[in-house]
Design a protein around this motif. Sequence first.
Motif, PDB file in Angstrom:
ATOM      1  N   ALA A   1       0.892 -44.442  70.007  1.00 32.24           N
ATOM      2  CA  ALA A   1       0.603 -43.211  69.262  1.00 32.24           C
ATOM      3  C   ALA A   1       0.263 -42.067  70.221  1.00 32.24           C
ATOM      4  CB  ALA A   1      -0.543 -43.449  68.295  1.00 32.24           C
ATOM      5  N   GLU A   2      -0.533 -42.365  71.250  1.00 27.03           N
ATOM      6  CA  GLU A   2      -0.902 -41.337  72.235  1.00 27.03           C
ATOM      7  C   GLU A   2       0.330 -40.799  72.967  1.00 27.03           C
ATOM      8  OE1 GLU A   2      -3.734 -43.021  74.901  1.00 27.03           O
ATOM      9  OE2 GLU A   2      -5.379 -43.005  73.447  1.00 27.03           O
ATOM     10  N   ARG A   3       1.212 -41.714  73.358  1.00 23.76           N
ATOM     11  CA  ARG A   3       2.400 -41.288  74.092  1.00 23.76           C
ATOM     12  C   ARG A   3       3.361 -40.509  73.197  1.00 23.76           C
ATOM     13  NH1 ARG A   3       3.388 -42.943  79.225  1.00 23.76           N
ATOM     14  NH2 ARG A   3       5.570 -42.403  78.886  1.00 23.76           N
ATOM     15  N   LEU A   4       3.507 -40.963  71.953  1.00 22.40           N
ATOM     16  CA  LEU A   4       4.393 -40.246  71.025  1.00 22.40           C
ATOM     17  C   LEU A   4       3.864 -38.843  70.750  1.00 22.40           C
ATOM     18  CD1 LEU A   4       5.428 -43.018  68.482  1.00 22.40           C
ATOM     19  CD2 LEU A   4       6.982 -41.626  69.840  1.00 22.40           C
ATOM     20  N   ALA A   5       2.551 -38.721  70.682  1.00 20.12           N
ATOM     21  CA  ALA A   5       1.953 -37.399  70.432  1.00 20.12           C
ATOM     22  C   ALA A   5       2.225 -36.452  71.593  1.00 20.12           C
ATOM     23  CB  ALA A   5       0.450 -37.547  70.217  1.00 20.12           C
ATOM     24  N   GLY A   6       2.443 -37.015  72.801  1.00 25.25           N
ATOM     25  CA  GLY A   6       2.704 -36.197  73.978  1.00 25.25           C
ATOM     26  C   GLY A   6       4.136 -35.711  74.078  1.00 25.25           C
ATOM     27  N   LEU A   7       5.027 -36.235  73.239  1.00 26.40           N
ATOM     28  CA  LEU A   7       6.425 -35.795  73.270  1.00 26.40           C
ATOM     29  C   LEU A   7       6.546 -34.395  72.668  1.00 26.40           C
ATOM     30  CD1 LEU A   7       8.621 -38.868  72.261  1.00 26.40           C
ATOM     31  CD2 LEU A   7       8.547 -37.720  74.461  1.00 26.40           C
ATOM     32  N   THR A   8       7.226 -33.518  73.392  1.00 21.78           N
ATOM     33  CA  THR A   8       7.390 -32.152  72.880  1.00 21.78           C
ATOM     34  C   THR A   8       8.675 -31.986  72.080  1.00 21.78           C
ATOM     35  OG1 THR A   8       8.451 -31.493  74.949  1.00 21.78           O
ATOM     36  CG2 THR A   8       6.065 -31.171  74.802  1.00 21.78           C
ATOM     37  N   ASP A   9       9.648 -32.838  72.324  1.00 17.46           N
ATOM     38  CA  ASP A   9      10.922 -32.737  71.604  1.00 17.46           C
ATOM     39  C   ASP A   9      10.943 -33.741  70.450  1.00 17.46           C
ATOM     40  OD1 ASP A   9      11.707 -30.844  73.397  1.00 17.46           O
ATOM     41  OD2 ASP A   9      12.999 -32.162  74.595  1.00 17.46           O
ATOM     42  N   ARG A  10      10.946 -33.215  69.241  1.00 15.95           N
ATOM     43  CA  ARG A  10      10.900 -34.095  68.070  1.00 15.95           C
ATOM     44  C   ARG A  10      12.166 -34.931  67.929  1.00 15.95           C
ATOM     45  NH1 ARG A  10       6.385 -35.466  67.713  1.00 15.95           N
ATOM     46  NH2 ARG A  10       6.049 -34.259  69.604  1.00 15.95           N
ATOM     47  N   ASP A  11      13.316 -34.406  68.432  1.00 15.41           N
ATOM     48  CA  ASP A  11      14.551 -35.176  68.302  1.00 15.41           C
ATOM     49  C   ASP A  11      14.490 -36.427  69.187  1.00 15.41           C
ATOM     50  OD1 ASP A  11      14.565 -33.654  70.605  1.00 15.41           O
ATOM     51  OD2 ASP A  11      16.712 -33.215  70.540  1.00 15.41           O
ATOM     52  N   GLU A  12      13.796 -36.332  70.331  1.00 17.67           N
ATOM     53  CA  GLU A  12      13.631 -37.506  71.188  1.00 17.67           C
ATOM     54  C   GLU A  12      12.740 -38.538  70.495  1.00 17.67           C
ATOM     55  OE1 GLU A  12      12.283 -38.759  75.728  1.00 17.67           O
ATOM     56  OE2 GLU A  12      12.060 -36.681  75.068  1.00 17.67           O
ATOM     57  N   GLU A  13      11.692 -38.052  69.834  1.00 21.72           N
ATOM     58  CA  GLU A  13      10.809 -38.964  69.088  1.00 21.72           C
ATOM     59  C   GLU A  13      11.582 -39.648  67.962  1.00 21.72           C
ATOM     60  OE1 GLU A  13       6.955 -38.800  66.078  1.00 21.72           O
ATOM     61  OE2 GLU A  13       7.367 -37.088  67.379  1.00 21.72           O
ATOM     62  N   SER A  14      12.404 -38.866  67.265  1.00 20.51           N
ATOM     63  CA  SER A  14      13.199 -39.427  66.170  1.00 20.51           C
ATOM     64  C   SER A  14      14.156 -40.496  66.685  1.00 20.51           C
ATOM     65  CB  SER A  14      13.979 -38.298  65.480  1.00 20.51           C
ATOM     66  OG  SER A  14      14.897 -38.819  64.553  1.00 20.51           O
ATOM     67  N   LEU A  15      14.799 -40.215  67.828  1.00 17.75           N
ATOM     68  CA  LEU A  15      15.721 -41.184  68.424  1.00 17.75           C
ATOM     69  C   LEU A  15      14.982 -42.448  68.851  1.00 17.75           C
ATOM     70  CD1 LEU A  15      18.704 -41.533  69.243  1.00 17.75           C
ATOM     71  CD2 LEU A  15      18.109 -40.634  71.489  1.00 17.75           C
ATOM     72  N   PHE A  16      13.796 -42.268  69.428  1.00 19.03           N
ATOM     73  CA  PHE A  16      12.993 -43.417  69.855  1.00 19.03           C
ATOM     74  C   PHE A  16      12.647 -44.299  68.653  1.00 19.03           C
ATOM     75  CE2 PHE A  16       8.725 -45.238  70.226  1.00 19.03           C
ATOM     76  CZ  PHE A  16       8.907 -46.090  71.305  1.00 19.03           C
ATOM     77  N   ARG A  17      12.185 -43.690  67.587  1.00 20.84           N
ATOM     78  CA  ARG A  17      11.794 -44.471  66.399  1.00 20.84           C
ATOM     79  C   ARG A  17      12.997 -45.210  65.812  1.00 20.84           C
ATOM     80  NH1 ARG A  17       6.673 -43.375  64.766  1.00 20.84           N
ATOM     81  NH2 ARG A  17       5.714 -41.410  65.425  1.00 20.84           N
ATOM     82  N   ARG A  18      14.175 -44.585  65.930  1.00 21.43           N
ATOM     83  CA  ARG A  18      15.378 -45.198  65.369  1.00 21.43           C
ATOM     84  C   ARG A  18      15.870 -46.370  66.224  1.00 21.43           C
ATOM     85  NH1 ARG A  18      19.922 -41.013  64.850  1.00 21.43           N
ATOM     86  NH2 ARG A  18      20.842 -41.945  66.709  1.00 21.43           N
TER      87      ARG A  18
ATOM     88  N   TRP B   1      24.904 -31.156  74.259  1.00 20.57           N
ATOM     89  CA  TRP B   1      23.557 -31.119  74.821  1.00 20.57           C
ATOM     90  C   TRP B   1      23.193 -29.681  75.207  1.00 20.57           C
ATOM     91  CZ3 TRP B   1      20.132 -35.189  76.716  1.00 20.57           C
ATOM     92  CH2 TRP B   1      19.100 -34.741  77.536  1.00 20.57           C
ATOM     93  N   SER B   2      24.080 -29.010  75.934  1.00 24.76           N
ATOM     94  CA  SER B   2      23.801 -27.640  76.380  1.00 24.76           C
ATOM     95  C   SER B   2      23.858 -26.659  75.214  1.00 24.76           C
ATOM     96  CB  SER B   2      24.791 -27.219  77.475  1.00 24.76           C
ATOM     97  OG  SER B   2      26.126 -27.328  77.016  1.00 24.76           O
ATOM     98  N   GLY B   3      24.419 -27.082  74.104  1.00 27.89           N
ATOM     99  CA  GLY B   3      24.440 -26.246  72.905  1.00 27.89           C
ATOM    100  C   GLY B   3      23.229 -26.460  72.020  1.00 27.89           C
ATOM    101  N   ALA B   4      22.239 -27.213  72.536  1.00 20.46           N
ATOM    102  CA  ALA B   4      20.941 -27.425  71.861  1.00 20.46           C
ATOM    103  C   ALA B   4      21.046 -28.260  70.591  1.00 20.46           C
ATOM    104  CB  ALA B   4      20.269 -26.087  71.554  1.00 20.46           C
ATOM    105  N   GLU B   5      22.084 -29.082  70.477  1.00 25.96           N
ATOM    106  CA  GLU B   5      22.130 -30.008  69.339  1.00 25.96           C
ATOM    107  C   GLU B   5      21.017 -31.045  69.491  1.00 25.96           C
ATOM    108  OE1 GLU B   5      25.669 -31.874  67.999  1.00 25.96           O
ATOM    109  OE2 GLU B   5      26.949 -30.152  68.460  1.00 25.96           O
ATOM    110  N   PRO B   6      20.401 -31.480  68.406  1.00 22.77           N
ATOM    111  CA  PRO B   6      19.343 -32.491  68.499  1.00 22.77           C
ATOM    112  C   PRO B   6      19.867 -33.780  69.141  1.00 22.77           C
ATOM    113  CG  PRO B   6      19.361 -31.477  66.325  1.00 22.77           C
ATOM    114  CD  PRO B   6      20.593 -31.003  67.030  1.00 22.77           C
ATOM    115  N   LEU B   7      19.050 -34.361  69.994  1.00 24.58           N
ATOM    116  CA  LEU B   7      19.463 -35.543  70.741  1.00 24.58           C
ATOM    117  C   LEU B   7      19.836 -36.695  69.814  1.00 24.58           C
ATOM    118  CD1 LEU B   7      19.781 -36.786  73.554  1.00 24.58           C
ATOM    119  CD2 LEU B   7      17.352 -37.380  73.509  1.00 24.58           C
ATOM    120  N   ASP B   8      19.149 -36.795  68.696  1.00 23.53           N
ATOM    121  CA  ASP B   8      19.419 -37.917  67.781  1.00 23.53           C
ATOM    122  C   ASP B   8      20.673 -37.697  66.946  1.00 23.53           C
ATOM    123  OD1 ASP B   8      18.169 -35.818  66.490  1.00 23.53           O
ATOM    124  OD2 ASP B   8      17.179 -37.088  65.019  1.00 23.53           O
TER     125      ASP B   8
END
Length: 802
Positions: free
Chosen positions: A299-316, A737-744
Amino acid sequence: MKLTENLADVFEATLPFKLDPFQRESIEKLDTGLGGVLVSAPTSSGKTVVAEYAIFRALRDGQKVIYTTPLKALSNQKYHDFRREYGERTVGLVTGENTINDDAPVVVMTTEILRNLIYEDPARLDLVRYVVLDEVHYIDDFPRGSVWEEIVIQAPRGIKLVGLSATIGNYKEIAEWMAENRGGMETVFHDKRPVELKMWLAINNRFLPLFKADGGIDQGTWSKGVQEEETSYRGDRYRKLPSNDLLHVIDELKRGDMLPAIYFIFSRRGCREALQRCSFHELDLTTAQEKEEIDRVAAERLAGLTDRDEESLFRRMVDARLLRRGMAEHHAGLLPYHKEMVEELFQRGLIKAVFATETLALGINMPARAVVVSSFTKFDGVNFTHLTTGELTQLMGRAGRRGIDVIGHGVILKESDVEVGTIYEVAMGPTLVVESKFLPSYNMALNLLRVYTQAEAEALMQRSFGQFQKRLVADQTKERLANVSERLEDIRRMWDDAEVSLDDVAQYFRLEERRRSIRIELRRLRRDAGAERRSRRGHRGRTRGMGGAERVVQRLEVEAKGLLDRQRKLKVVRSPRFGEYLQRYGEIRTLQKELELGERDVSGHMDEYARKLRRLCKILTEAGFLANNRPTDKGLFASRVYGENTILVAEAVWAGWLEGLTPQELCAVLVMLAAEDRERGRDRRPQGARRYPTHAVAQSARLVRSLYFRFADMEKDLDEPNLRQPSHDYIDFAYRWSGAEPLDQIPLPANVDIGDAIKAMKNLYSLLRQLEWAIRQAKLPLEPVVTQAVAQMERDVIKRTY
């Protein structure tokens, strides 16, 4: 010496432990020696303390330290360790993706960055007193190894080097080479592990000791291994069935109190399947308290993520239930955040079993109580081969946590197709011997010729570790050749026939060789003559006379008859000892051939790298990067772009082929030269026509491919392959990626894991940063687009250092 002892004592007082004898010896030799010290010791033995002393001494004297590692992840780890130890203002970090506080007195960087600094801005090293080269045994790695050699050869002489290496057999050889270049180099060798290692052989899910207490072979284990092989051989149909099962092995580890463990499996798919089996059987290795701790850390590490799309990908992508039950996988294909979390949980002892590829054994500090090697064979990119002693030592180096475990355990799973004798041979084999992988490159040639003349650059090639090792081999070869020469001379002197001389026998062999070549030529010509006759019959009427082949046949037949007559007149033919003479002279001929080949090899090895440098310079001159052995403006631009495809990137930019592209399109094209397709080298057939994000990208991609083939043809003519084929896997990914599409939401290329894709983006980002600097120096019109591309590539997953 007294000052050294006092400083060592003062330094020791700052530590929570007493210095080991080898650490104290290393510190003394660092202070009193000329060029520095090379420390060869096992993993986790405390080699870093020597580097920490160098930092302590430099900070005390108002000087600077550069700490280099071969891996960005290891550089990031050291940066955070040192920042906690010395404070945020004292420590900086420079990698391909990050530049943080680079004027600090202690700067951690990758070895490539230091090499670039030596070429680009050597004045910045004026205040540097020590350079730490961590993981020096990577000098054996291609292509990283060349970078170490460039640093040792070209770093200012006033800098002392601190080399930290795993236990290697030829550490003295490396130190001798370093001493040649640095004016001296002390050595410290320490082969005692900080935690005792007990090795086991798993047969039918039972752990049997590999060695007795006195270090000898355990005969009971040997017998069981041989028995298992015989049983497998008799049951031929079931030979390939494994004799150990993953779940039973983990049960045995748990029963023997050997957790946490690293379970090495040499494929990503194998790691995933192992985790799936554990999930299917609901294996649980953690207590309720440990589960709560895992939840809290996650939970602490996830809270430190600034990009929500990376968090979403991680959870998936991550099965949180398995993490809570103390199991995880670790390999290069994972999301970086996933790997980082597994490393932290494992270091805290919360992950009990991690299924990992061999990349985990390289650099990152993740010791375990036990290490399991699931297979004694691995794919080396071409064939399946047995593990070497060096590879096994590297894997087993993770077994045993200093200050926690009294004994570390190394478990090898027996396979029916690997003989127990082979396992013992590797386990008891000699320590790793490091071989140079030095190889001049286009970028090296350009940078050397910026500073040195052609002759001086070639002289630097002679100072490489690769040339040093070839010189040692040449010296040994010369001794053997001297023995051959003496033996040859003795045979000639002992020739005991006054009637038949050695020259007579030599004449016989010369005539015989000519007759043999004539016989071969006649067979070929008679076939040609027959074809000519058949061809003539096909025309109307018969033409008289002989064809060209028939005339040559006739001439050779006359020559062969004359040679035979000359042979028959020789004294050796009429001698009763004819057969003996042929045999004795045959030995002389064999020795003469060995001598000639040996001398040719020795002379060829002595300037191999200089000749390679000359061939590279020829290509660079033809392509306009060099003129009169000096870099042109284009060459100066290319010298600031580092990597395998330096000249392709530089040529494309200099020719203006990338002008007019948007930042997104530029990223999509340049990733072809920054990344490497994962499936390269295998039989890979593209499915249908390639698709490109825009017409401009498609057109530029075709130009890049044509550029590669043009240079590849030049390399082929000189037998000098250096360039890597352009990648096509990541073009669409980089564009999105360079067009800012969400990572997930960005689709992954076929057969590519998310970790591979992010590594490709990091390589692209690093290339763009280099280009931005090089273009600014050259004042090229592409600068605004490249600067914008750098900004669009930046994401937390690239810039994050933890």
